[in-house]
Scaffold this active site. Structure first.
Site, PDB file in Angstrom:
ATOM      1  N   ASP A 190      29.768  55.979  67.932  1.00  6.33           N
ATOM      2  CA  ASP A 190      30.141  56.224  66.542  1.00  6.33           C
ATOM      3  C   ASP A 190      29.075  55.745  65.560  1.00  6.33           C
ATOM      4  OD1 ASP A 190      32.577  57.441  67.088  1.00  6.33           O
ATOM      5  OD2 ASP A 190      33.629  55.528  67.208  1.00  6.33           O
ATOM      6  N   ARG A 217      42.084  56.377  62.578  1.00  9.42           N
ATOM      7  CA  ARG A 217      41.114  55.467  63.178  1.00  9.42           C
ATOM      8  C   ARG A 217      40.609  54.477  62.142  1.00  9.42           C
ATOM      9  NH1 ARG A 217      35.500  57.760  65.249  1.00  9.42           N
ATOM     10  NH2 ARG A 217      34.601  56.633  63.479  1.00  9.42           N
TER      11      ARG A 217
END
Length: 279
Positions: free
Chosen positions: A104, A266
């Site tokens: 990420d 998230r």
């Protein structure tokens, strides 16, 4: 490792574990927090079933591990909660974020430490699993000459390679498309272990090499990273949580459930600048 306040069941010997005996909707006590942290360090990605968290409780759980990260160029779909990244797909989706192996936001100068994904809706007929890969093992299983070569190299990471959010984030006036240069091999600040830190999603090239050399070396590393023996696979159920360590894990979201719906939130925990501590 012995745990007293949680139960840990490994998915594979090398990566992944399901955690039980903890309610993430309630504040964690000091011992339970430490054991969850230790389980993450030991297993790289941990999973929780049958959780009920509000947006605030989700954020509070993330904050126990550090300040929360705001994605630099994803749409903010909950304006009062910019730290929440909405993860969704439905009958209108043709692509979803995370369809290739990546870490990420590795294009940030200080990439995230970890991500905590909470899915409340999953496809009714299966699909939508997430695969995770152990980057310690990816590095450790390279031959010694390749390890020596990589120790002196860096890689350029750029958000321009991740096209998904470029066409999605039209609702932000603070949008950024960061880029950064990181070591190809990084040292984990807690465990001290070394892991590979290049990924198909964000890595552009290795500046110390000619373009054809960089392309060839990166493609070899990408294919090595995708070795099945380095992986675990998580089958989502409603109200499941996955918490992965971005510093030593890559993941791949399977988009094999069209036209069904998959939805969740998230939160991402801030990290620090990658470094290599040579042995």
């Amino acid at each position: 490792m012995a745990y007293q306040s949680i139960e840990v069941r490994k998915l594979t010997p090398g990566i992944g574990a399901e955690i039980s005996g903890v309610d993430l909707g309630k504040p964690l006590g000091n011992q339970q927090f430490q054991e969850v942290h230790d389980a993450l360090m030991e297993n790289l990605v941990i999973f929780f079933r049958d959780q009920k968290m509000s947006v605030e409780q989700h954020k509070e759980f993330g904050r126990r591990f550090g300040p929360l990260h705001v994605h630099p160029n994803a749409p903010i779909e909950l304006p009062e909660h910019p730290e929440i990244l909405v993860i969704k797909a439905d009958e209108k989706s043709r692509h979803v974020a995370g369809e290739e192996w990546h870490t990420d936001v590795s294009c940030d100068v200080e990439p995230p430490m970890g991500s905590i994904l909470y899915l409340t809706e999953v496809p009714p007929e299966g699909g939508g699993d997430t695969l995770f890969a152990n980057m310690y093992r990816a590095y450790d299983t390279l031959s010694e000459p390749i390890k020596q070569l990589l120790q002196g190299l860096t890689a350029l990471h750029d958000s321009s390679k991740a096209h998904y959010y470029r066409v999605k984030a039209t609702d932000r006036d603070d949008i950024k498309f960061p880029n950064a240069e990181h070591p190809v091999v990084r040292t984990h600040p807690v465990t001290g272990k070394q892991s590979l830190y290049v990924n198909r999603g964000f890595t552009l090239r290795i500046p110390q090499l000619r373009k054809h050399e960089s392309d060839a070396l990166l493609e070899m590393l990408y294919r090595h990273i995708e070795t099945p023996e380095f992986q675990c696979r998580f089958k989502w159920q409603p109200n499941s949580v996955a918490f992965w360590d971005n510093r030593c894990v890559q993941h791949h979201a399977m988009f094999d459930y069209f036209p069904h719906r998959r939805y969740g939130h998230r939160v991402t925990v801030c990290g620090d600048k990658p470094f290599l501590r040579k042995n």
